[in-house]
Enzyme design. Structure first.
Site, PDB file in Angstrom:
ATOM      1  N   VAL A   1      34.921  29.412  21.159  1.00 24.82           N
ATOM      2  CA  VAL A   1      34.813  28.676  19.887  1.00 24.82           C
ATOM      3  C   VAL A   1      33.607  27.736  19.908  1.00 24.82           C
ATOM      4  O   VAL A   1      32.815  27.690  18.953  1.00 24.82           O
ATOM      5  CB  VAL A   1      36.113  27.882  19.608  1.00 24.82           C
ATOM      6  CG1 VAL A   1      35.937  26.959  18.412  1.00 24.82           C
ATOM      7  CG2 VAL A   1      37.270  28.831  19.372  1.00 24.82           C
TER       8      VAL A   1
ATOM      9  N   THR B   1      42.260  24.275  18.632  1.00 22.78           N
ATOM     10  CA  THR B   1      43.555  24.388  17.960  1.00 22.78           C
ATOM     11  C   THR B   1      44.527  23.443  18.629  1.00 22.78           C
ATOM     12  O   THR B   1      44.875  23.614  19.798  1.00 22.78           O
ATOM     13  CB  THR B   1      44.070  25.837  18.057  1.00 22.78           C
ATOM     14  OG1 THR B   1      43.110  26.658  17.395  1.00 22.78           O
ATOM     15  CG2 THR B   1      45.418  25.992  17.390  1.00 22.78           C
TER      16      THR B   1
ATOM     17  N   ALA C   1      51.147  48.470  11.751  1.00 21.36           N
ATOM     18  CA  ALA C   1      52.074  48.560  12.875  1.00 21.36           C
ATOM     19  C   ALA C   1      51.292  49.064  14.079  1.00 21.36           C
ATOM     20  O   ALA C   1      50.295  49.780  13.933  1.00 21.36           O
ATOM     21  CB  ALA C   1      53.203  49.527  12.539  1.00 21.36           C
TER      22      ALA C   1
ATOM     23  N   CYS D   1      45.085  33.674  20.616  1.00 18.16           N
ATOM     24  CA  CYS D   1      45.577  32.786  19.554  1.00 18.16           C
ATOM     25  C   CYS D   1      47.020  33.021  19.142  1.00 18.16           C
ATOM     26  O   CYS D   1      47.843  32.118  19.235  1.00 18.16           O
ATOM     27  CB  CYS D   1      44.679  32.898  18.327  1.00 18.16           C
ATOM     28  SG  CYS D   1      43.071  32.184  18.605  1.00 18.16           S
TER      29      CYS D   1
HETATM   30  C1  UDX Z   1      43.163  35.399  15.263  1.00 14.04           C
HETATM   31  C2  UDX Z   1      42.975  34.996  13.791  1.00 14.04           C
HETATM   32  O1  UDX Z   1      42.786  36.177  12.998  1.00 14.04           O
HETATM   33  C3  UDX Z   1      41.809  34.031  13.656  1.00 14.04           C
HETATM   34  O2  UDX Z   1      41.688  33.608  12.302  1.00 14.04           O
HETATM   35  C4  UDX Z   1      42.072  32.821  14.549  1.00 14.04           C
HETATM   36  O3  UDX Z   1      41.052  31.878  14.470  1.00 14.04           O
HETATM   37  C5  UDX Z   1      42.265  33.270  15.982  1.00 14.04           C
HETATM   38  O4  UDX Z   1      43.329  34.243  16.046  1.00 14.04           O
HETATM   39  P1  UDX Z   1      41.991  37.094  16.962  1.00 14.04           P
HETATM   40  O5  UDX Z   1      43.067  36.695  17.936  1.00 14.04           O
HETATM   41  O6  UDX Z   1      40.587  37.116  17.435  1.00 14.04           O
HETATM   42  O7  UDX Z   1      42.010  36.129  15.690  1.00 14.04           O
HETATM   43  O8  UDX Z   1      42.319  38.585  16.468  1.00 14.04           O
HETATM   44  P2  UDX Z   1      42.926  39.299  15.181  1.00 14.04           P
HETATM   45  O9  UDX Z   1      41.935  40.231  14.634  1.00 14.04           O
HETATM   46  O10 UDX Z   1      43.540  38.345  14.251  1.00 14.04           O
HETATM   47  O11 UDX Z   1      44.074  40.203  15.871  1.00 14.04           O
HETATM   48  C6  UDX Z   1      45.120  39.634  16.642  1.00 14.04           C
HETATM   49  C7  UDX Z   1      46.035  40.708  17.169  1.00 14.04           C
HETATM   50  O12 UDX Z   1      46.835  41.269  16.139  1.00 14.04           O
HETATM   51  C8  UDX Z   1      45.346  41.888  17.839  1.00 14.04           C
HETATM   52  O13 UDX Z   1      46.042  42.213  19.030  1.00 14.04           O
HETATM   53  C9  UDX Z   1      45.465  43.010  16.827  1.00 14.04           C
HETATM   54  O14 UDX Z   1      45.484  44.275  17.428  1.00 14.04           O
HETATM   55  C10 UDX Z   1      46.801  42.684  16.192  1.00 14.04           C
HETATM   56  N1  UDX Z   1      46.958  43.215  14.828  1.00 14.04           N
HETATM   57  C11 UDX Z   1      46.153  42.749  13.827  1.00 14.04           C
HETATM   58  C12 UDX Z   1      47.949  44.149  14.548  1.00 14.04           C
HETATM   59  O15 UDX Z   1      48.697  44.603  15.445  1.00 14.04           O
HETATM   60  N2  UDX Z   1      48.106  44.578  13.254  1.00 14.04           N
HETATM   61  C13 UDX Z   1      47.334  44.132  12.230  1.00 14.04           C
HETATM   62  O16 UDX Z   1      47.566  44.570  11.089  1.00 14.04           O
HETATM   63  C14 UDX Z   1      46.316  43.199  12.527  1.00 14.04           C
END
Ligand code: UDX
Length: 455
Positions: free
Chosen positions: A11, A121, A262, A270
């Site tokens: 960050v 955060t 899914a 995060c």
């Molecule tokens: C997240 C938030 O999106 C971001 O705004 C915050 O600042 C930090 O946390 P990040 O952890 O980088 O970002 O990834 P993100 O793209 O949000 O995906 C998180 C997880 O959810 C991944 O493991 C992804 O595979 C999963 N995911 C995402 C799903 O399983 N299904 C979805 O529809 C979307």
């Protein structure tokens, strides 16, 4: 403007580089001498698309500096961003020791008015603790300098962080309703003015609401994912296709299409941490967040789903069986393996006696590091680190896909069939159409799509 960023993690580095890109003079401070040396030599410690270029451009232009010198760095910025880590404590709460140490350093060395911006955060109420730490240090040295603590949470997605910073959909800023808070608000308005030219993207609020907004956003997104994962598991039972259901509900504007995929569960730095931390905060106030507890439990179970599908197909005794795993990072475009579903799957397969060949386009080095921590030496000996996706397939009973890298989306299916012992694919990210996979001669197991994939 002169800006100091404390913490050059993911960050802090993205924030510092992007604020320099906007024309500010930025000093990034870190206690890790090795990291600062690395950054000063032109290298980037993380994989983040576009970041290396932004860092190089601004370092060369003299707008971005990396330093371990606390006194000079605190003196530099009228805005002091705290962007250090807040790792989880054992009880799930956020460990604030680095945030508060940064606050004390600012208080110890600041002269004149400073705006202290919480970028990390942090649980609701942290700004007050930061304020108390700074004030205690000022009092200890009889310094009367004024300051204000602002909350400005980040919404950066790994793998798209530079883009998210430079083209934000919203900027959340919480300021105090005091004269210092008003002064801070004006400086923050000036800082973010390049993003608000055509369209006001800043949401101004009080500090606690801004702190809360970050957790609420991540908790809501994690909830959507766990909800869809739970429905997908039911879809498998009742014979419905979760992908059709996703389109069907996502087209309702009240629901929307995003974050309804899914899959093999969410990971990363995060969602798992923030969901837990919010639950923990609630408990401090004698409240239980029942929905979030379920979100966490469902995600925990979901990381086991691929392994259970494999066990259902091949049995629990996988001795002598070998599997190919594509995708190790918790999501595409990053080498981050924190809480990655692939770690759970690999452990499951090894526990059942199988061996694996694993491949990821960028996370191979990180995979070697984290798997060596997760696994015993004996289990590690049953992991082969493949040099390409095709290399991973040799002699495997089946291909298991855990991360939806672009490179995996349109593979040469004929070559896959030839390389595998059996034409079987377990797809933890629903990358392919089950009907087309069947036509191509594959036994295909997606998530929540058994109506189309029944063997
Ligand atoms: C997240 C938030 O999106 C971001 O705004 C915050 O600042 C930090 O946390 P990040 O952890 O980088 O970002 O990834 P993100 O793209 O949000 O995906 C998180 C997880 O959810 C991944 O493991 C992804 O595979 C999963 N995911 C995402 C799903 O399983 N299904 C979805 O529809 C979307």
């Amino acid at each position: 403007m002169n800006i100091t960023i404390i913490g050059t993690g993911y960050v802090g580095l993205v924030t510092g580089a992007c604020l320099a890109e906007l024309g500010n003079h930025v000093v990034c401070l870190d206690i890790d001498q090795f990291k600062i040396k690395l950054l000063n030599s032109g290298a980037i410690p993380i994989h983040e698309p576009g970041l290396e270029e932004v860092v190089a451009r601004n370092r060369d232009a003299g707008r971005l500096h990396f330093s371990t010198d606390v006194v000079a760095s605190v003196a530099h910025g009228e805005l002091q961003f705290i962007a250090v880590g807040t790792p989880p404590n054992e009880d799930g709460s956020a460990d604030l020791q680095y945030v508060l140490a940064a606050a004390r350093n600012i208080g110890r060395h600041m002269v004149g008015f400073k705006v202290i911006v919480d970028k990390s955060t942090v649980p609701v109420g942290t700004a007050d603790r930061v304020k108390a730490c700074v004030q205690a240090e000022l009092d200890a040295r009889g310094e009367r300098a004024a300051f204000s603590v602002v909350s400005n949470p980040e919404f950066l997605k790994e793998g798209a962080a530079v883009e998210d910073f430079m083209r934000p959909d919203r900027i959340v800023i919480g300021c105090d309703a005091t004269p210092e808070g008003e002064r801070a608000r004006n400086l923050m308005r000036k800082l973010y003015s390049p993003f608000n030219r055509n369209h006001e993207r800043t949401f101004w609020m009080d500090v606690r609401s801004a702190e809360f907004t970050k957790y609420a956003a991540n908790a809501m997104l994690a909830t959507r994912i766990s909800f869809m994962n739970e429905l997908a598991n039911l879809a498998d039972q009742v014979g419905a296709d979760i992908e059709a259901v996703r389109y069907g509900i996502g087209s309702d504007p009240r629901i929307g299409h995003s974050f309804l995929y899914a899959g093999a569960g969410y990971g990363g730095s995060c969602f798992p941490k923030d969901v837990q931390a919010l639950e923990r905060t609630a408990r401090e106030y004698d409240q239980e967040l029942l929905i979030l507890r379920a979100v966490e439990q469902v995600n925990h179970k979901q990381k086991l789903v691929l392994g259970l599908k494999i066990a259902k197909r091949f049995g629990h005794d996988l001795r002598g069986k070998h599997f190919a795993v594509w995708g190790l990072a918790f999501k595409p475009n990053t080498d981050d393996m924190r809480e990655a579903p692939a770690r759970v799957l690999i452990k499951q397969l090894l526990d059942d006696g199988a061996s694996v060949a694993v491949y990821d386009p960028v996370a191979m080095k990180e995979a070697r590091r984290v798997l060596a921590l997760d696994l015993s030496a004996g289990d590690m000996a049953r992991v082969r680190f493949a040099v390409s996706p095709m290399d991973a397939l040799t002699d495997a009973e089946a291909l298991v896909i855990v991360t939806e890298w672009k490179a995996f989306r349109s593979p040469d299916f004929e070559r896959i069939k030839l390389a595998l012992k059996q034409a079987i694919v377990f797809d933890g990210r629903n990358l392919f159409r089950p009907d087309l996979m069947a036509e191509a001669g594959f036994e295909y197991h997606g998530i929540g799509r058994s109506i189309l994939t029944r063997v």
